[in-house]
Design a protein around this motif. Structure first.
Motif, PDB file in Angstrom:
ATOM      1  N   ALA A  51     -71.442  -4.912   8.089  1.00  0.00           N
ATOM      2  CA  ALA A  51     -70.407  -5.245   7.108  1.00  0.00           C
ATOM      3  C   ALA A  51     -70.935  -5.223   5.687  1.00  0.00           C
ATOM      4  N   THR A  52     -72.220  -5.512   5.510  1.00  0.00           N
ATOM      5  CA  THR A  52     -72.810  -5.564   4.165  1.00  0.00           C
ATOM      6  C   THR A  52     -73.710  -4.365   3.880  1.00  0.00           C
ATOM      7  N   LEU A 134     -66.681  -2.379   9.481  1.00  0.00           N
ATOM      8  CA  LEU A 134     -66.451  -1.235   8.600  1.00  0.00           C
ATOM      9  C   LEU A 134     -65.334  -1.518   7.604  1.00  0.00           C
ATOM     10  N   ASP A 135     -64.324  -2.272   8.045  1.00  0.00           N
ATOM     11  CA  ASP A 135     -63.241  -2.660   7.140  1.00  0.00           C
ATOM     12  C   ASP A 135     -63.763  -3.574   6.041  1.00  0.00           C
ATOM     13  N   ILE A 136     -64.589  -4.552   6.403  1.00  0.00           N
ATOM     14  CA  ILE A 136     -65.148  -5.476   5.416  1.00  0.00           C
ATOM     15  C   ILE A 136     -66.065  -4.737   4.445  1.00  0.00           C
ATOM     16  N   HIS A 184     -79.118  -7.234  -6.807  1.00  0.00           N
ATOM     17  CA  HIS A 184     -80.269  -6.345  -6.663  1.00  0.00           C
ATOM     18  C   HIS A 184     -79.873  -4.916  -6.268  1.00  0.00           C
ATOM     19  N   THR A 185     -79.105  -4.777  -5.173  1.00  0.00           N
ATOM     20  CA  THR A 185     -78.826  -3.444  -4.639  1.00  0.00           C
ATOM     21  C   THR A 185     -78.070  -2.575  -5.631  1.00  0.00           C
ATOM     22  N   ALA A 409     -76.516   2.139   4.159  1.00  0.00           N
ATOM     23  CA  ALA A 409     -75.209   2.446   4.749  1.00  0.00           C
ATOM     24  C   ALA A 409     -74.062   2.191   3.779  1.00  0.00           C
ATOM     25  N   ARG A 410     -74.281   2.487   2.489  1.00  0.00           N
ATOM     26  CA  ARG A 410     -73.269   2.184   1.478  1.00  0.00           C
ATOM     27  C   ARG A 410     -72.266   3.323   1.317  1.00  0.00           C
ATOM     28  N   ILE A 411     -71.701   3.745   2.408  1.00  0.00           N
ATOM     29  CA  ILE A 411     -70.702   4.802   2.379  1.00  0.00           C
ATOM     30  C   ILE A 411     -69.346   4.174   2.662  1.00  0.00           C
ATOM     31  N   ILE A 412     -68.374   4.444   1.805  1.00  0.00           N
ATOM     32  CA  ILE A 412     -67.022   3.919   2.007  1.00  0.00           C
ATOM     33  C   ILE A 412     -66.270   4.890   2.897  1.00  0.00           C
TER      34      ILE A 412
END
Length: 421
Positions: A51-52, A134-136, A184-185, A409-412
């Motif tokens: 989720a994050t 994935l929704d979050i 940070h990220t 995994a920062r893909i929307i």
């Protein structure tokens, strides 16, 4: 081919309780049918990492068929169950077909509970499945994107305000991780906003976070959260949630992203059994985990309520695993004509991570907090993951994140999130 003359054991749910029961029956002369509406086993304790954006979905899940490929007495079916007839030894599938059984285990877990306010669900999603995660993730990352695009300072402030309702392990883990993402990220990646100005609030109705831990560890967790930049509000019951934000008594907090980690309710399948349920919809099982009046039908995991050594068995992964293995032992005893043993829960302690080098661990009288607790939490979760690949990938991702603060995994995915959707 599986011998059709063997006793038929049907296990509903491929989570911790169901999968551990299947595995424990590997050398038992039975034929097993595992029913699950999904095709994978999910390591739910790390679901918040998906989720994050810390991990991808395949990192914490594995196909049930692959896990059980070397167990020839199992048939895996991706089916959804709509009802159970204990007296008739029959399970009804959603498409109307039936599956008969000699023994059955119901282990379908829990879902979100909004305490009579189901209309809050569309504004404050919970975290129980990969779809939820994935929704979050989409909601969190999209909030920063929309904040970057808007020229309205009040709307930007609301978009950069995140509320997490519930101060249990899931809420604490979400809050701490989201604070790290903001500070940070996402640093230096936007031109019109400063992500570090995002406000992350943890809203707990009770007097302290992590109420299942001793008070001193709860206080340490609160302090660690505050050091990460989380606003911890205890004694703050939520009165309403809508597309605009959260209502705390007379106070309204504009927050376009609200996440629910405050309550769970048992799977609705329990209602089809025709037996009394507790206030959370769980089945009060016998000491051997069977359903009262139906010794051939068992319930385990979050769907069961039982006491061990005078204390309620918690709804955690270790308890579900122990329950699943116990049900398998009872079935073996029944087949051999032996009396069934009582279930006894072995409590291995509580663990909760808060953020980078921050966690709390309680193992009986042994307590840890801070960096040492974080390393203990990390190693324990990697050890209990299923499959060498999952352990390796998770360790590599966490090592990379530790040194770089980046999340891979920062893909929307999916449709663009709209306010209130």
């Amino acid at each position: 081919m599986i011998d059709a003359a063997l006793p038929h054991v049907v296990i509903i749910g491929g989570g911790f309780a169901g999968l551990w029961a299947v595995r424990a029956l590997a050398d038992t002369p039975v034929r097993i049918t595992l029913l699950d509406r999904g095709n994978h086993h999910l390591f739910q304790p790390l679901l918040y990492q998906v989720a994050t954006a810390g991990l991808s979905a395949p990192d914490i899940a594995a196909p049930l068929r692959h896990i059980l490929r070397n167990q020839p007495n199992v048939t895996v079916l991706m089916e959804e169950v709509s009802g159970i007839d204990p007296a008739g030894h029959r399970i009804t599938l959603k498409d109307g077909r039936h599956v008969d059984f000699d023994y059955a285990l119901l282990a379908t877990g829990a879902t979100h509970a909004y305490f009579g306010h189901d209309d809050w669900a569309k504004h404050a999603p919970g975290l129980k499945s990969l779809d939820d995660a994935l929704d979050i993730r989409r909601r969190i990352l999209s909030a920063f994107e929309r904040a970057e695009a808007t020229d309205d300072p009040e709307e930007r402030k609301a978009l950069l305000t995140f509320g997490i309702v519930g101060g249990g392990p899931t809420g604490v883990e979400l809050a701490g991780t989201m604070a790290e993402i903001a500070r940070h990220t996402l640093n230096h990646e936007f031109r019109h906003i400063d992500p570090s100005h995002a406000r992350v609030m943890l809203l707990e109705a009770g007097p302290r976070v992590l109420s299942s831990f001793d008070p001193d560890l709860s206080e340490k967790a609160r302090l660690q959260l505050q050091r990460l930049g989380v606003d911890v509000l205890t004694g703050a019951p939520v009165a309403a949630i809508d597309a605009e934000g959260v209502q705390l008594g007379e106070r309204h907090i504009p927050a376009r992203t609200v996440l629910w980690a405050a309550g769970v309710a048992a799977s609705p399948l329990a209602c089809t059994l025709g037996v009394p349920l507790d206030r959370a919809g769980r089945v009060s099982v016998e000491s051997d985990l069977s359903v009262p009046g139906h010794p051939h039908l068992f319930v385990a995991g979050d769907l069961a309520t039982i006491q061990s050594d005078g204390r309620p068995v918690p709804g955690v992964a270790p308890a579900a695993k122990q329950m699943g293995k116990h049900v398998a032992a009872v079935i073996r005893d029944r087949l051999a004509g032996r009396p069934a043993k009582h279930f006894r829960y072995r409590d291995f302690g509580n663990l909760a991570t808060i953020g980078r080098m921050a966690a709390v661990v309680q193992l009986g009288r042994w307590k840890l907090s801070g960096a040492l607790a974080w390393w203990f939490w990390l190693l324990a979760h990697v050890f209990f993951l299923i499959g060498f690949r999952n352990r390796l990938v998770v360790m590599l991702n966490w090592t990379w994140a530790y040194w770089t603060y980046q999340r891979a995994a920062r893909i929307i995915l999916g449709k663009e999130l709209k306010p209130g959707s």
